[in-house]
Design a protein around this motif. Structure first.
Motif, PDB file in Angstrom:
ATOM      1  N   ASN A 113      10.026   9.003 -18.819  1.00 39.99           N
ATOM      2  CA  ASN A 113       9.600   9.220 -17.435  1.00 39.99           C
ATOM      3  C   ASN A 113      10.535   8.484 -16.496  1.00 39.99           C
ATOM      4  OD1 ASN A 113       7.328  10.910 -17.676  1.00 39.99           O
ATOM      5  ND2 ASN A 113       6.063   9.169 -18.336  1.00 39.99           N
ATOM      6  N   LEU A 114      10.974   9.162 -15.442  1.00 40.77           N
ATOM      7  CA  LEU A 114      11.826   8.519 -14.443  1.00 40.77           C
ATOM      8  C   LEU A 114      10.904   8.108 -13.299  1.00 40.77           C
ATOM      9  CD1 LEU A 114      14.807  11.045 -14.531  1.00 40.77           C
ATOM     10  CD2 LEU A 114      14.640   8.814 -15.675  1.00 40.77           C
ATOM     11  N   VAL A 115      10.691   6.813 -13.183  1.00 42.01           N
ATOM     12  CA  VAL A 115       9.722   6.321 -12.189  1.00 42.01           C
ATOM     13  C   VAL A 115      10.445   5.573 -11.092  1.00 42.01           C
ATOM     14  CG1 VAL A 115       7.885   6.133 -13.919  1.00 42.01           C
ATOM     15  CG2 VAL A 115       9.287   4.126 -13.406  1.00 42.01           C
ATOM     16  N   GLY A 116       9.753   5.409  -9.957  1.00 53.79           N
ATOM     17  CA  GLY A 116      10.312   4.636  -8.853  1.00 53.79           C
ATOM     18  C   GLY A 116      10.633   3.227  -9.340  1.00 53.79           C
ATOM     19  N   ASP A 117      11.775   2.751  -8.906  1.00 59.72           N
ATOM     20  CA  ASP A 117      12.200   1.402  -9.283  1.00 59.72           C
ATOM     21  C   ASP A 117      11.100   0.399  -8.889  1.00 59.72           C
ATOM     22  OD1 ASP A 117      15.121   0.181  -9.876  1.00 59.72           O
ATOM     23  OD2 ASP A 117      13.922  -1.195  -8.643  1.00 59.72           O
ATOM     24  N   PRO A 118      10.873  -0.625  -9.746  1.00 58.63           N
ATOM     25  CA  PRO A 118       9.822  -1.598  -9.414  1.00 58.63           C
ATOM     26  C   PRO A 118      10.029  -2.213  -8.035  1.00 58.63           C
ATOM     27  CG  PRO A 118      10.722  -2.019 -11.607  1.00 58.63           C
ATOM     28  CD  PRO A 118      11.516  -0.893 -11.032  1.00 58.63           C
ATOM     29  N   SER A 119      11.301  -2.270  -7.616  1.00 56.54           N
ATOM     30  CA  SER A 119      11.560  -2.873  -6.305  1.00 56.54           C
ATOM     31  C   SER A 119      11.727  -1.800  -5.230  1.00 56.54           C
ATOM     32  CB  SER A 119      12.820  -3.726  -6.372  1.00 56.54           C
ATOM     33  OG  SER A 119      13.912  -2.881  -6.652  1.00 56.54           O
ATOM     34  N   ALA A 120      11.411  -0.522  -5.588  1.00 58.58           N
ATOM     35  CA  ALA A 120      11.540   0.550  -4.582  1.00 58.58           C
ATOM     36  C   ALA A 120      10.756   0.120  -3.365  1.00 58.58           C
ATOM     37  CB  ALA A 120      10.987   1.854  -5.132  1.00 58.58           C
ATOM     38  N   ALA A 121      11.296   0.440  -2.193  1.00 54.41           N
ATOM     39  CA  ALA A 121      10.569   0.039  -0.983  1.00 54.41           C
ATOM     40  C   ALA A 121       9.160   0.612  -1.042  1.00 54.41           C
ATOM     41  CB  ALA A 121      11.330   0.492   0.237  1.00 54.41           C
ATOM     42  N   GLY A 122       8.694   1.231  -0.013  1.00 57.44           N
ATOM     43  CA  GLY A 122       7.369   1.830  -0.071  1.00 57.44           C
ATOM     44  C   GLY A 122       6.291   0.777  -0.159  1.00 57.44           C
ATOM     45  N   THR A 123       6.565  -0.402   0.334  1.00 58.13           N
ATOM     46  CA  THR A 123       5.559  -1.451   0.310  1.00 58.13           C
ATOM     47  C   THR A 123       4.479  -1.160   1.346  1.00 58.13           C
ATOM     48  OG1 THR A 123       7.149  -2.646   1.622  1.00 58.13           O
ATOM     49  CG2 THR A 123       6.821  -3.409  -0.633  1.00 58.13           C
ATOM     50  N   GLY A 124       4.902  -0.727   2.511  1.00 61.08           N
ATOM     51  CA  GLY A 124       3.924  -0.421   3.565  1.00 61.08           C
ATOM     52  C   GLY A 124       3.481   1.017   3.425  1.00 61.08           C
ATOM     53  N   ASP A 125       2.935   1.591   4.483  1.00 63.80           N
ATOM     54  CA  ASP A 125       2.489   2.976   4.432  1.00 63.80           C
ATOM     55  C   ASP A 125       3.600   3.937   4.809  1.00 63.80           C
ATOM     56  OD1 ASP A 125       0.031   2.282   3.575  1.00 63.80           O
ATOM     57  OD2 ASP A 125      -0.812   2.068   5.598  1.00 63.80           O
TER      58      ASP A 125
END
Ligand code: ADP
Length: 401
Positions: free
Chosen positions: A325-337
């Motif tokens: 599975n290719l998942v979003g990097d653990p540090s991918a932004a997307g912290t907020g909405d």
């Protein structure tokens, strides 16, 4: 040709549509999110809730057969559609038997299918089970830790909590039950396609590797690295499971509905060498994505064949394969909405690895560990497939722009 309607807008619908093109099939989707992976490829996309009675009935008027790629749909609408003579696949009764995991466990246990011991929990304290109920469950299940599971709505490990004591703050606040914690060596899975005439296609048993950071399936190896006898046992248990769930729902099925569908059966291989069924999903499954490149007929091909009333294809494994599975990097932004548009790096380098194919789902927003796509590496041996898949995976990252 039948017009197909799929409830849900995710990647499972999208991959089904990729196969459906071969047969010039017409597919429409009802999706709460637009644009979505499935709406991108659909002949028509209707935007609306899939768990709403009226919305599902209205959508169904446009199509000849209704299916779903996620369990959280309006079952009462599916039942009403069946009553009106509209084809639903898998039938509403089967979805009902499966999506409440406690009901599902009861059916499997009654049919003599090996599963982990379980006990019902109350919802005493603001929806959480009372300490007394957890104590009682632990007594039946051989003591803490026990595994608390949401009866429905769990997905990718949400809805599962390991509790070490009756006052464990990790207890979930929802209708739930408890299972003994299984000491397993590996997690196995088998995809089963069942046709209305009773014929079946059983995929080779695979091994699932979980990412403990996100508690979701990281990768799948086909075939599983277990002996031939165990693989054969897992495959026959999986088929027995699906047949048992269908049998149990038959009483509530309309005669025309039949028992048909593609099902993913997840299992544990215990350290003692036994097989225990964990759960069954009434749809193509993450553990079957490898079949797109590695099998004569993929799980999505089977699904579309069933929807179109065509005979099942062969599930034969042509080459060993590993799916990652290719998942979003653990540090991918997307912290907020704020929407976080994905940026795919290293695809070219990954595709330079022999035997590698990549599927991107077209999700508009990346979040840490969100499934954004997958890759499959074929090899002449399972070891070669693993080496290639790991080499390709190491080159890819998916972050926010
Ligand atoms: P979901 O539907 O959210 O994927 P699962 O029931 O598949 O939920 O559980 C997610 C994961 O939690 C499993 O793949 C397994 O790793 C672990 N798990 C589930 N049930 C048990 C159990 N009884 N004992 C040990 N681990 C379990």
């Amino acid at each position: 040709m039948r017009r197909i309607g799929i409830l849900g807008g995710g990647q499972l619908g999208r991959m089904a549509m990729e196969e459906a093109r071969k047969y010039l099939a017409h597919i429409e989707v009802l999706t709460p999110d637009y644009p979505s992976p499935a709406s991108d490829l659909a002949d028509a996309a209707h935007v609306g809730p899939i768990d709403d009675y009226e919305s599902v009935l209205e959508f169904a008027e446009e199509v000849d057969i209704v299916s779903y790629e996620i369990e959280g749909v309006s079952v009462s609408a599916l039942r009403e559609l069946e009553r009106r003579g509209k084809a639903v696949l898998p039938a509403a009764g089967i979805l009902e038997a499966i999506r409440d995991k406690h009901v599902q466990k009861g059916i499997l246990a009654a049919a003599g299918i090996p599963t982990a011991r379980y006990a019902i929990l109350d919802e005493a304290a603001a929806g959480r089970p009372s300490p007394g109920s957890l104590e009682a469950a632990a007594r039946v299940l051989g003591g803490f830790p026990i595994v608390q599971k949401a009866r429905s709505g769990g997905y990718d490990g949400r809805g599962v909590a390991v509790l070490g004591a009756a006052d464990d703050p990790r207890a979930l606040a929802c209708p739930s039950y408890a299972e003994e914690r299984v000491d397993f060596e590996k997690e196995l899975a088998v995809v089963v396609a069942l046709a209305p005439d009773g014929s079946s296609a059983v995929y080779p048993c695979v091994e699932m590797v979980f990412d403990p950071r996100a508690n979701l399936c990281d990768s799948v190896l086909a075939p599983a690295r277990v002996g031939d006898a165990l693989r054969a046992e897992a495959e026959s248990v999986a088929l027995a499971c699906v047949r048992a769930l269908c049998e149990a729902s038959l009483r509530s099925l309309s005669p025309a509905a039949g028992c048909a569908g593609v099902f993913g059966v997840e299992m544990f291989l215990t350290r003692a060498g036994g097989i225990l069924v964990n759960e069954v999903a009434p749809r193509p499954h993450n553990s079957g994505h490898f079949s797109i490149e590695a099998c004569a007929s993929s799980q999505f091909d089977q699904y579309v064949r069933l929807l179109l009333g065509l005979p099942l294809g062969s599930p034969e494994l042509l080459r060993p394969a590993m799916m990652v599975n290719l998942v979003g990097d653990p540090s991918a932004a997307g912290t907020g909405d704020a929407a976080c548009e994905p940026e795919y790096r290293g695809l070219e380098e990954a595709l330079a690895v022999p035997g590698v194919s990549i599927h991107l789902y077209g999700k508009r927003e990346v979040r840490p560990f969100r499934k954004m796509g997958h890759l499959t590496a074929l090899g002449s041996t399972p070891g070669e497939a693993v080496t290639r898949a790991e080499a390709a995976r190491a080159r890819i990252s998916i972050r926010g722009r």
